[in-house]
Design a protein around this motif. Structure first.
Motif, PDB file in Angstrom:
ATOM      1  N   VAL A  81     -15.511  -5.031   3.121  1.00 34.03           N
ATOM      2  CA  VAL A  81     -14.323  -5.328   2.330  1.00 34.03           C
ATOM      3  C   VAL A  81     -13.124  -5.074   3.238  1.00 34.03           C
ATOM      4  O   VAL A  81     -12.972  -3.990   3.793  1.00 34.03           O
ATOM      5  N   ALA A  82     -12.287  -6.082   3.422  1.00 29.75           N
ATOM      6  CA  ALA A  82     -11.119  -5.980   4.292  1.00 29.75           C
ATOM      7  C   ALA A  82      -9.863  -6.262   3.488  1.00 29.75           C
ATOM      8  O   ALA A  82      -9.735  -7.347   2.910  1.00 29.75           O
ATOM      9  N   ILE A  83      -8.956  -5.305   3.441  1.00 37.21           N
ATOM     10  CA  ILE A  83      -7.724  -5.507   2.682  1.00 37.21           C
ATOM     11  C   ILE A  83      -6.851  -6.550   3.369  1.00 37.21           C
ATOM     12  O   ILE A  83      -6.164  -7.333   2.731  1.00 37.21           O
ATOM     13  N   THR A  84      -6.900  -6.572   4.698  1.00 36.14           N
ATOM     14  CA  THR A  84      -6.265  -7.644   5.472  1.00 36.14           C
ATOM     15  C   THR A  84      -7.170  -7.892   6.684  1.00 36.14           C
ATOM     16  O   THR A  84      -8.371  -7.692   6.582  1.00 36.14           O
ATOM     17  N   VAL A 125      -9.488  -0.062  -6.688  1.00 40.86           N
ATOM     18  CA  VAL A 125     -10.616   0.737  -6.212  1.00 40.86           C
ATOM     19  C   VAL A 125     -11.888   0.346  -6.954  1.00 40.86           C
ATOM     20  O   VAL A 125     -12.973   0.274  -6.371  1.00 40.86           O
ATOM     21  N   GLU A 126     -11.743   0.057  -8.235  1.00 38.72           N
ATOM     22  CA  GLU A 126     -12.909  -0.337  -9.033  1.00 38.72           C
ATOM     23  C   GLU A 126     -13.500  -1.651  -8.529  1.00 38.72           C
ATOM     24  O   GLU A 126     -14.730  -1.805  -8.455  1.00 38.72           O
ATOM     25  N   ALA A 127     -12.637  -2.606  -8.189  1.00 35.20           N
ATOM     26  CA  ALA A 127     -13.124  -3.892  -7.691  1.00 35.20           C
ATOM     27  C   ALA A 127     -13.851  -3.726  -6.359  1.00 35.20           C
ATOM     28  O   ALA A 127     -14.857  -4.393  -6.103  1.00 35.20           O
ATOM     29  N   VAL A 128     -13.338  -2.844  -5.518  1.00 30.87           N
ATOM     30  CA  VAL A 128     -14.012  -2.560  -4.241  1.00 30.87           C
ATOM     31  C   VAL A 128     -15.379  -1.941  -4.498  1.00 30.87           C
ATOM     32  O   VAL A 128     -16.379  -2.331  -3.894  1.00 30.87           O
ATOM     33  N   MET A 129     -15.441  -1.002  -5.408  1.00 27.28           N
ATOM     34  CA  MET A 129     -16.694  -0.321  -5.723  1.00 27.28           C
ATOM     35  C   MET A 129     -17.755  -1.304  -6.212  1.00 27.28           C
ATOM     36  O   MET A 129     -18.928  -1.219  -5.846  1.00 27.28           O
ATOM     37  N   ASP A 130     -17.341  -2.264  -7.029  1.00 30.14           N
ATOM     38  CA  ASP A 130     -18.282  -3.239  -7.585  1.00 30.14           C
ATOM     39  C   ASP A 130     -18.964  -4.073  -6.501  1.00 30.14           C
ATOM     40  O   ASP A 130     -20.079  -4.572  -6.699  1.00 30.14           O
ATOM     41  N   LEU A 131     -18.315  -4.222  -5.356  1.00 28.42           N
ATOM     42  CA  LEU A 131     -18.874  -5.046  -4.279  1.00 28.42           C
ATOM     43  C   LEU A 131     -19.863  -4.285  -3.401  1.00 28.42           C
ATOM     44  O   LEU A 131     -20.493  -4.875  -2.530  1.00 28.42           O
ATOM     45  N   GLU A 132     -19.975  -2.984  -3.612  1.00 25.79           N
ATOM     46  CA  GLU A 132     -20.933  -2.144  -2.878  1.00 25.79           C
ATOM     47  C   GLU A 132     -20.847  -2.358  -1.356  1.00 25.79           C
ATOM     48  O   GLU A 132     -21.836  -2.696  -0.705  1.00 25.79           O
ATOM     49  N   PRO A 133     -19.676  -2.170  -0.779  1.00 25.09           N
ATOM     50  CA  PRO A 133     -19.529  -2.390   0.663  1.00 25.09           C
ATOM     51  C   PRO A 133     -20.182  -1.282   1.480  1.00 25.09           C
ATOM     52  O   PRO A 133     -20.380  -0.160   0.979  1.00 25.09           O
ATOM     53  N   ILE A 136     -15.285  -0.477   4.793  1.00 26.06           N
ATOM     54  CA  ILE A 136     -13.999  -0.908   4.248  1.00 26.06           C
ATOM     55  C   ILE A 136     -12.965  -0.814   5.368  1.00 26.06           C
ATOM     56  O   ILE A 136     -12.843   0.220   6.018  1.00 26.06           O
ATOM     57  N   ILE A 137     -12.231  -1.900   5.582  1.00 21.63           N
ATOM     58  CA  ILE A 137     -11.200  -1.925   6.610  1.00 21.63           C
ATOM     59  C   ILE A 137      -9.847  -2.074   5.935  1.00 21.63           C
ATOM     60  O   ILE A 137      -9.637  -3.000   5.144  1.00 21.63           O
ATOM     61  N   VAL A 138      -8.935  -1.163   6.237  1.00 20.82           N
ATOM     62  CA  VAL A 138      -7.618  -1.184   5.604  1.00 20.82           C
ATOM     63  C   VAL A 138      -6.527  -1.109   6.669  1.00 20.82           C
ATOM     64  O   VAL A 138      -6.750  -0.565   7.754  1.00 20.82           O
ATOM     65  N   PRO A 139      -5.336  -1.636   6.374  1.00 20.42           N
ATOM     66  CA  PRO A 139      -4.214  -1.449   7.300  1.00 20.42           C
ATOM     67  C   PRO A 139      -3.702  -0.024   7.189  1.00 20.42           C
ATOM     68  O   PRO A 139      -3.780   0.592   6.116  1.00 20.42           O
ATOM     69  N   SER A 140      -3.168   0.500   8.271  1.00 22.55           N
ATOM     70  CA  SER A 140      -2.758   1.907   8.285  1.00 22.55           C
ATOM     71  C   SER A 140      -1.577   2.193   7.369  1.00 22.55           C
ATOM     72  O   SER A 140      -1.296   3.356   7.070  1.00 22.55           O
ATOM     73  N   TYR A 141      -0.883   1.133   6.902  1.00 22.96           N
ATOM     74  CA  TYR A 141       0.229   1.374   5.987  1.00 22.96           C
ATOM     75  C   TYR A 141      -0.225   1.572   4.542  1.00 22.96           C
ATOM     76  O   TYR A 141       0.584   1.891   3.671  1.00 22.96           O
ATOM     77  N   LEU A 142      -1.516   1.385   4.260  1.00 25.27           N
ATOM     78  CA  LEU A 142      -2.001   1.573   2.892  1.00 25.27           C
ATOM     79  C   LEU A 142      -1.782   3.032   2.480  1.00 25.27           C
ATOM     80  O   LEU A 142      -2.037   3.945   3.265  1.00 25.27           O
ATOM     81  N   PRO A 143      -1.310   3.279   1.263  1.00 24.64           N
ATOM     82  CA  PRO A 143      -1.043   4.656   0.832  1.00 24.64           C
ATOM     83  C   PRO A 143      -2.257   5.574   1.003  1.00 24.64           C
ATOM     84  O   PRO A 143      -3.388   5.175   0.738  1.00 24.64           O
ATOM     85  N   GLU A 148      -8.002   7.699   0.324  1.00 22.32           N
ATOM     86  CA  GLU A 148      -8.860   8.816  -0.085  1.00 22.32           C
ATOM     87  C   GLU A 148      -9.861   8.380  -1.155  1.00 22.32           C
ATOM     88  O   GLU A 148     -11.011   8.844  -1.172  1.00 22.32           O
ATOM     89  N   GLN A 149      -9.442   7.505  -2.036  1.00 20.67           N
ATOM     90  CA  GLN A 149     -10.350   7.011  -3.071  1.00 20.67           C
ATOM     91  C   GLN A 149     -11.394   6.066  -2.483  1.00 20.67           C
ATOM     92  O   GLN A 149     -12.562   6.099  -2.860  1.00 20.67           O
ATOM     93  N   LEU A 150     -10.966   5.235  -1.540  1.00 21.30           N
ATOM     94  CA  LEU A 150     -11.890   4.277  -0.930  1.00 21.30           C
ATOM     95  C   LEU A 150     -12.948   4.978  -0.083  1.00 21.30           C
ATOM     96  O   LEU A 150     -14.098   4.519  -0.014  1.00 21.30           O
ATOM     97  N   VAL A 151     -12.573   6.073   0.540  1.00 24.63           N
ATOM     98  CA  VAL A 151     -13.524   6.826   1.375  1.00 24.63           C
ATOM     99  C   VAL A 151     -14.727   7.286   0.567  1.00 24.63           C
ATOM    100  O   VAL A 151     -15.841   7.398   1.094  1.00 24.63           O
ATOM    101  N   LYS A 152     -14.521   7.522  -0.712  1.00 21.54           N
ATOM    102  CA  LYS A 152     -15.613   7.965  -1.569  1.00 21.54           C
ATOM    103  C   LYS A 152     -16.614   6.843  -1.843  1.00 21.54           C
ATOM    104  O   LYS A 152     -17.741   7.105  -2.273  1.00 21.54           O
ATOM    105  N   ILE A 153     -16.216   5.594  -1.605  1.00 24.74           N
ATOM    106  CA  ILE A 153     -17.091   4.444  -1.849  1.00 24.74           C
ATOM    107  C   ILE A 153     -17.927   4.117  -0.623  1.00 24.74           C
ATOM    108  O   ILE A 153     -19.143   3.908  -0.709  1.00 24.74           O
ATOM    109  N   ALA A 154     -17.267   4.072   0.539  1.00 17.38           N
ATOM    110  CA  ALA A 154     -17.938   3.689   1.790  1.00 17.38           C
ATOM    111  C   ALA A 154     -17.056   4.127   2.952  1.00 17.38           C
ATOM    112  O   ALA A 154     -15.874   4.434   2.758  1.00 17.38           O
ATOM    113  N   PRO A 155     -17.596   4.161   4.169  1.00 20.25           N
ATOM    114  CA  PRO A 155     -16.764   4.474   5.330  1.00 20.25           C
ATOM    115  C   PRO A 155     -15.530   3.574   5.356  1.00 20.25           C
ATOM    116  O   PRO A 155     -15.644   2.350   5.276  1.00 20.25           O
TER     117      PRO A 155
END
Length: 341
Positions: A81-84, A125-133, A136-143, A148-155
């Motif tokens: 899952v890539a936010i960008t 976060v719920e939509a990311v979780m549903d995809l069972e990644p 997860i790749i996020v831009p560093s500007y993400l809050p 912290e919530q995404l880390v609980k789903i996958a690296p």
């Protein structure tokens, strides 16, 4: 009766011991001397095979140094899952299972390649979780709280987005390639892109002279942006085509890597010989652009008089990553040649 039960138990134990000893003796007989049936001739066949297998098996994870720390990630992720960074992944031949809505909505040039990708909003976060990644790749500007919530789903790996940091977008392709084990694919894409850019540069050579300047601008409802090299058409124009930025823009914007919001009165001071313009239409942006372009100040610019204002679709140039950059080359060549026949 008690003696009889004890005798029975003792008999069962003795029979079990006899069977165990017989089995051990048989194994020693089979593996003795030449060591037939054993990898090392000592009768310890299965454990040694497993040990050997473990020693040669490629690691399944690695430690990646990200903006948010040292993260253990899969060597070969299968569900990303890539936010960008969508254009980067596609440049490497990888399609994410999910993506951020802003990147999806503004990667219209990649509509076909992204047709099966699920939007995770901005960012659910719920939509990311549903995809069972598995990554997860996020831009560093993400809050930070979202990360912290995404880390609980996958690296979850935070990477600087060059659109904010001013870093080279091709370095970003290499970064993503190094993260997901696609280094060779990254180098192959960059070579292909540079070759195509060189061909495009040759095609427009007669349209924009060596002494003429270029610049990227964006009109919003309440802003007139002079854009840095990392935004809109800037990278292809300045880096790939090697064109010359307008002097004041070069000093105040290109050198700093940050866009500058200017008042309408000083636009002539920042205007280039060839101006590449996008319009952010929401919130009254379209109306303001029309008002500006109908005014005398705008129509007195040399670029306007010479038909050297190139209107670009913002949704086609909002994302400047990987495959987006490559596809933007064709658009730029077509519009430049069309207005300089």
């Amino acid at each position: 009766m008690l003696f009889s039960k004890q005798t029975l138990k003792l008999g069962v134990v003795m029979i079990a011991l006899t069977l165990i000893l017989a089995a051990c003796g048989g194994n020693q007989s089979n593996n003795g001397g030449s060591g037939a049936g054993s990898a090392n001739g000592n009768g310890d066949n299965k454990p040694k095979q497993e040990a050997g297998s473990n020693q040669t098996e490629a690691p399944k994870t690695k430690i990646y140094k990200a903006e948010n720390g040292d993260i253990e990630v899969p060597v070969n992720p299968e569900r990303i899952v890539a936010i960008t960074f969508l254009g980067d992944l596609l440049a490497l031949g990888v399609t994410p299972v999910g993506a951020g809505s802003i990147a999806l909505d503004n990667s219209v040039l990649l509509k076909e390649e992204l047709s099966g990708v699920t939007s995770v909003g901005d960012v659910s976060v719920e939509a990311v979780m549903d995809l069972e990644p598995d990554l997860i790749i996020v831009p560093s500007y993400l809050p930070g709280e979202t990360v912290e919530q995404l880390v609980k789903i996958a690296p979850t790996v935070a990477i600087p987005w060059f659109g904010f940091t001013g870093t080279d977008p091709l370095d970003q392709v290499k970064t993503i390639g190094g993260l997901i084990g696609k280094e060779a694919e990254a180098e192959a894409f960059i070579a292909r892109y540079k070759e195509k850019a060189a061909e495009a540069k040759a095609r427009i050579a007669g349209a924009i002279g060596p002494d003429e300047t270029v610049g990227s601008y964006s009109i919003w409802a309440k802003s007139f942006w002079v854009l840095p090299k990392g935004r809109d058409a800037g990278y292809n124009l300045l880096e790939m085509f090697g064109l010359t930025p307008q002097a004041k823009v070069n000093e105040e914007v290109i050198a700093t890597g940050e866009g500058k919001d200017i008042s309408l009165e000083v636009v002539p001071e920042y205007a280039a010989d060839h101006m590449f313009v996008t319009v952010y239409e929401p919130d009254g942006g379209s109306e303001r652009a029309k008002e500006i372009m109908e005014g005398s100040l705008w129509n007195n610019l040399d670029a306007v008089k010479n038909n050297h204002v190139y209107m670009l679709d913002m949704t086609e140039f909002w994302m400047n990553d990987g495959l987006n950059l490559e596809k933007q080359l064709d658009i730029l060549v077509d519009i430049i040649l069309a207005q300089n026949k």
